[in-house]
Design a protein around this motif. Sequence first.
Motif, mmCIF file in Angstrom:
data_model
loop_
_atom_site.group_PDB
_atom_site.id
_atom_site.type_symbol
_atom_site.label_atom_id
_atom_site.label_comp_id
_atom_site.label_asym_id
_atom_site.label_seq_id
_atom_site.Cartn_x
_atom_site.Cartn_y
_atom_site.Cartn_z
ATOM 1 N N GLU A 119 3.253 -5.041 7.065
ATOM 2 C CA GLU A 119 2.455 -4.993 8.299
ATOM 3 C C GLU A 119 2.573 -6.348 8.977
ATOM 4 O O GLU A 119 2.202 -7.373 8.402
ATOM 5 C CB GLU A 119 0.983 -4.694 7.990
ATOM 6 C CG GLU A 119 0.075 -4.752 9.204
ATOM 7 C CD GLU A 119 -1.412 -4.680 8.836
ATOM 8 O OE1 GLU A 119 -2.255 -4.968 9.712
ATOM 9 O OE2 GLU A 119 -1.733 -4.358 7.677
ATOM 10 N N ALA B 121 -1.253 -1.923 6.156
ATOM 11 C CA ALA B 121 -0.654 -1.965 4.818
ATOM 12 C C ALA B 121 -1.658 -1.602 3.729
ATOM 13 O O ALA B 121 -1.307 -0.953 2.742
ATOM 14 C CB ALA B 121 -0.073 -3.357 4.547
ATOM 15 N N GLU B 122 -2.904 -2.024 3.879
ATOM 16 C CA GLU B 122 -3.892 -1.724 2.842
ATOM 17 C C GLU B 122 -4.234 -0.240 2.814
ATOM 18 O O GLU B 122 -4.351 0.364 1.745
ATOM 19 C CB GLU B 122 -5.161 -2.560 3.068
ATOM 20 C CG GLU B 122 -6.319 -2.245 2.125
ATOM 21 C CD GLU B 122 -6.012 -2.457 0.645
ATOM 22 O OE1 GLU B 122 -6.829 -2.011 -0.196
ATOM 23 O OE2 GLU B 122 -4.971 -3.057 0.309
ATOM 24 N N LYS C 47 -3.554 -5.118 -5.120
ATOM 25 C CA LYS C 47 -4.076 -5.505 -3.808
ATOM 26 C C LYS C 47 -2.923 -5.724 -2.842
ATOM 27 O O LYS C 47 -1.761 -5.831 -3.260
ATOM 28 C CB LYS C 47 -4.918 -6.777 -3.912
ATOM 29 C CG LYS C 47 -4.138 -8.008 -4.336
ATOM 30 C CD LYS C 47 -5.035 -9.244 -4.362
ATOM 31 C CE LYS C 47 -4.230 -10.490 -4.744
ATOM 32 N NZ LYS C 47 -5.089 -11.701 -4.745
ATOM 33 N N THR C 48 -3.250 -5.803 -1.565
ATOM 34 C CA THR C 48 -2.254 -6.097 -0.544
ATOM 35 C C THR C 48 -2.236 -7.592 -0.301
ATOM 36 O O THR C 48 -3.255 -8.168 0.087
ATOM 37 C CB THR C 48 -2.575 -5.354 0.766
ATOM 38 O OG1 THR C 48 -2.489 -3.950 0.548
ATOM 39 C CG2 THR C 48 -1.603 -5.744 1.872
ATOM 40 N N LYS D 177 1.380 -9.026 5.868
ATOM 41 C CA LYS D 177 0.908 -8.275 4.713
ATOM 42 C C LYS D 177 2.084 -7.480 4.155
ATOM 43 O O LYS D 177 2.805 -6.821 4.916
ATOM 44 C CB LYS D 177 -0.225 -7.317 5.091
ATOM 45 C CG LYS D 177 -1.532 -7.999 5.453
ATOM 46 C CD LYS D 177 -2.621 -6.974 5.726
ATOM 47 C CE LYS D 177 -3.958 -7.646 6.019
ATOM 48 N NZ LYS D 177 -5.029 -6.642 6.291
ATOM 49 N N ASN D 178 2.273 -7.548 2.842
ATOM 50 C CA ASN D 178 3.387 -6.782 2.271
ATOM 51 C C ASN D 178 3.224 -6.608 0.766
ATOM 52 O O ASN D 178 2.505 -7.372 0.108
ATOM 53 C CB ASN D 178 4.729 -7.457 2.572
ATOM 54 C CG ASN D 178 4.952 -8.695 1.725
ATOM 55 O OD1 ASN D 178 4.084 -9.556 1.611
ATOM 56 N ND2 ASN D 178 6.122 -8.800 1.120
ATOM 57 N N TYR D 179 3.881 -5.590 0.235
ATOM 58 C CA TYR D 179 3.971 -5.346 -1.198
ATOM 59 C C TYR D 179 5.156 -4.422 -1.427
ATOM 60 O O TYR D 179 5.758 -3.910 -0.480
ATOM 61 C CB TYR D 179 2.675 -4.735 -1.753
ATOM 62 C CG TYR D 179 2.179 -3.526 -0.999
ATOM 63 C CD1 TYR D 179 2.629 -2.241 -1.287
ATOM 64 C CD2 TYR D 179 1.239 -3.672 0.028
ATOM 65 C CE1 TYR D 179 2.182 -1.143 -0.579
ATOM 66 C CE2 TYR D 179 0.785 -2.580 0.738
ATOM 67 C CZ TYR D 179 1.257 -1.323 0.433
ATOM 68 O OH TYR D 179 0.818 -0.235 1.143
ATOM 69 N N VAL E 193 1.356 1.273 -7.270
ATOM 70 C CA VAL E 193 1.196 0.234 -6.251
ATOM 71 C C VAL E 193 0.568 -1.004 -6.884
ATOM 72 O O VAL E 193 -0.066 -0.923 -7.945
ATOM 73 C CB VAL E 193 0.306 0.728 -5.091
ATOM 74 C CG1 VAL E 193 0.953 1.892 -4.360
ATOM 75 C CG2 VAL E 193 -1.084 1.111 -5.590
ATOM 76 N N ARG F 99 -1.480 1.387 1.085
ATOM 77 C CA ARG F 99 -1.523 1.172 -0.365
ATOM 78 C C ARG F 99 -2.474 2.162 -1.030
ATOM 79 O O ARG F 99 -2.150 2.780 -2.053
ATOM 80 C CB ARG F 99 -1.966 -0.265 -0.673
ATOM 81 C CG ARG F 99 -1.861 -0.658 -2.155
ATOM 82 C CD ARG F 99 -2.475 -2.026 -2.406
ATOM 83 N NE ARG F 99 -3.928 -1.982 -2.264
ATOM 84 C CZ ARG F 99 -4.762 -1.619 -3.250
ATOM 85 N NH1 ARG F 99 -4.287 -1.263 -4.431
ATOM 86 N NH2 ARG F 99 -6.063 -1.602 -3.030
#
Length: 278
Positions: free
Chosen positions: A109, A67-68, A84-85, A93-95, A81, A71
Amino acid sequence: SDMAKARAFYEGFLGYESPFSIPRKDPNEQLVWIKINDRQTVELFPGSEVSPETDRLYHIAIETDDAEAMRLYLQSKGVAVPPKTAIGKIGNKNYFVKDPNGNTVEIVEYLPDSWTVREKGKFMSDRRISTRMSHVGVMVGQLDLSMKFYGEILGFTEIWRGGGGATLSWVNMRVPDGEDYVEFMLYARAPTRDVMLTKHHICLEVDDVEKAGAILASRPLPPGLKAPDAMKTGVNGKRQINYYDPDGTRVEIMEPRTFDRKPVLPSSAKPPAPLPPY
């Protein structure tokens, strides 16, 4: 708008189970996960947070293995975005980002110690009407910008496009690593709420839609729901039945192949003129 009714539809009627839920601001309300399989879920959000007159789509989600890195990549492509993640309440992990039409897209993720992985292999009843969600449908008013976002940036591939007349109606975009896809639901005029409820949808894949329809016909449909449509063959040549949850959101039951096993050629119709986000 009514979690008990929603759960009666997704769990009692469609046969799914909920592996976990999270209380919201009101302790009587919960954010409920409905498990399709180990990687796919439908999230039911308490309706008090939105007006009853609005569309019911909260977001769609795309899984990534980093995920990072995603991003940073999205940021390099000019996508807005978060700074941060984050790690969400269930341990993944999400955004969230926005697609060009204003649809919210979650990047997620799955982490080894998350609730998602903890419940691997569990909460998958034999009563499930389907074991796979083949696609989600989202409304798209600016096809060119959406093709850039999902295609050029996210790496999705167009696999089919269709229309019921002189104007293009659908474009199917498949994920880079898998068979699932996002279906662009095109529109030529500002949509009403009823139109949004029909175009925003999920699709549950079944091998035999007639058999699946018979199974569901043997189960009591929760009271007050819109009756399902009759089985039909879509423009894509696949047999389907449309059901509607208590808030009117369409749930499509569809076979993975055309009814006669012959391919349906993609449409050459022109897309509608671009419209601003609904």
